[in-house]
Design a protein around this motif. Structure first.
Motif, short mmCIF file in Angstrom:
data_model
loop_
_atom_site.label_atom_id
_atom_site.label_comp_id
_atom_site.label_asym_id
_atom_site.label_seq_id
_atom_site.Cartn_x
_atom_site.Cartn_y
_atom_site.Cartn_z
N GLY A 93 0.78 -1.24 0.00
CA GLY A 93 0.00 0.00 0.00
C GLY A 93 0.81 1.29 0.00
O GLY A 93 0.57 2.17 -0.82
N PRO A 94 1.81 1.47 0.88
CA PRO A 94 2.53 2.75 0.94
C PRO A 94 3.61 2.89 -0.13
O PRO A 94 4.24 3.95 -0.21
N SER A 95 3.85 1.86 -0.92
CA SER A 95 4.99 1.87 -1.83
C SER A 95 4.79 2.83 -3.01
O SER A 95 3.75 2.81 -3.68
N PRO A 96 5.80 3.67 -3.32
CA PRO A 96 5.74 4.51 -4.52
C PRO A 96 5.62 3.68 -5.80
O PRO A 96 5.01 4.13 -6.78
N ARG A 97 6.20 2.48 -5.81
CA ARG A 97 6.09 1.63 -7.00
C ARG A 97 4.64 1.25 -7.26
O ARG A 97 4.19 1.20 -8.40
N PHE A 98 3.92 0.98 -6.20
CA PHE A 98 2.50 0.63 -6.33
C PHE A 98 1.72 1.83 -6.86
O PHE A 98 0.88 1.70 -7.76
N ALA A 99 2.00 3.02 -6.34
CA ALA A 99 1.31 4.23 -6.80
C ALA A 99 1.62 4.49 -8.28
O ALA A 99 0.73 4.83 -9.07
N GLU A 100 2.89 4.34 -8.64
CA GLU A 100 3.28 4.55 -10.05
C GLU A 100 2.58 3.54 -10.95
O GLU A 100 2.15 3.88 -12.05
N TYR A 101 2.47 2.31 -10.47
CA TYR A 101 1.80 1.27 -11.27
C TYR A 101 0.33 1.65 -11.50
O TYR A 101 -0.18 1.58 -12.62
N LEU A 102 -0.34 2.08 -10.44
CA LEU A 102 -1.75 2.43 -10.57
C LEU A 102 -1.95 3.59 -11.54
O LEU A 102 -2.86 3.57 -12.38
N LEU A 103 -1.10 4.61 -11.44
CA LEU A 103 -1.25 5.78 -12.31
C LEU A 103 -0.85 5.47 -13.76
O LEU A 103 -1.25 6.18 -14.68
N ARG A 104 -0.07 4.40 -13.93
CA ARG A 104 0.28 3.96 -15.29
C ARG A 104 -0.85 3.13 -15.91
O ARG A 104 -1.10 3.21 -17.11
N GLN A 105 -1.53 2.37 -15.08
CA GLN A 105 -2.54 1.43 -15.58
C GLN A 105 -3.96 2.01 -15.57
O GLN A 105 -4.85 1.47 -16.21
N VAL A 106 -4.16 3.08 -14.81
CA VAL A 106 -5.48 3.72 -14.74
C VAL A 106 -5.30 5.18 -15.18
O VAL A 106 -4.52 5.91 -14.58
N THR A 107 -6.00 5.58 -16.22
CA THR A 107 -5.86 6.94 -16.74
C THR A 107 -7.24 7.55 -17.00
O THR A 107 -8.21 6.83 -17.25
N VAL A 108 -7.28 8.88 -16.96
CA VAL A 108 -8.52 9.62 -17.23
C VAL A 108 -8.21 10.74 -18.21
O VAL A 108 -7.20 11.44 -18.07
#
Length: 227
Positions: A93-108
């Protein structure tokens, strides 16, 4: 000499302890409970879109953590089975890698322009998921949202999406974008409104200038006559 029934009961009890004390073992299952996203428009900011992502199976979350290098690879067996532990969500949850992954895979995208995304720190990733906020350049009407989470690991994964007014959609590999109507504004209408307002300002300014020129010329003619 021990009674046979007591020996059998002790054996069953030991077996039960062994089974229930072992880590949860499950195969990664893209055909199990699907991941979900809940899409909504911010109540106070009509340019902000909220997306709450939640994984389907906890073993899928572990599989994602391993792929991101946040969990040891030995959590995935050679046969594809995955061992989930309660600490996995806290590690991911707190990992920057996880955040980067989400913002790469989910876009608006709104009116063809990409909306800037941020990931809110999840309070309980395994239970309630994680929320992504996307700030668009202007108030949104129809937006195009792409969801590609987990399909990069296995194309069989799907995502059930819900939006305003009970609208639903299913994201899958090869079908990873969907248009949603979140607000009453549209990009074209917003641009037209801005153009109209700008035209009014320019028109009024020109009118004032013309009136001032006419007034000056009239005063000049009046002076010549009086001389």
């Amino acid at each position: 000499m021990h009674h046979p029934r007591r020996a059998i009961a002790a054996l069953l009890a030991a077996l039960a302890v062994t089974v229930f004390a072992a880590p949860v073992r499950a195969a990664a299952h893209p055909f199990g409970d699907p991941q979900t996203v809940a899409i909504s428009l911010d109540a106070a900011r009509s340019e902000v879109v909220h997306i709450r992502w939640k994984v389907g199976g906890l073993d899928d979350l572990t599989l994602l953590g391993v792929s991101l290098g946040l969990l040891p690879r030995d959590r995935v067996m050679l046969d594809g089975a995955v061992f989930f532990q309660a600490s996995d969500a806290a590690a991911i949850g707190p990992s920057p890698r996880f955040a980067e992954y989400l913002l790469r895979q989910v876009t608006v995208a709104s009116d063809g322009e990409t909306c800037a995304g941020t990931v809110q720190p999840p309070a309980d990733l395994a239970k309630s998921g994680v929320t992504l906020d996307f700030a668009c350049p202007a108030a949104v009407g129809k937006v195009t949202i792409a969801v590609r989470t987990l399909t990069d690991l296995n194309s069989a994964y799907q995502t059930l999406a819900t939006g305003p007014n009970g609208e639903r959609a299913v994201y899958a590999a090869g079908k990873d974008t969907h248009d949603w109507v979140l607000g009453s504004a549209s990009g074209d209408e917003t641009k037209r409104s801005a153009a109209v307002q700008l035209g009014l300002v320019v028109g009024v300014s020109l009118l004032v200038v013309v009136l001032l020129v006419l007034l000056v010329r009239r005063k000049q003619r009046t002076k010549r006559v009086t001389r």
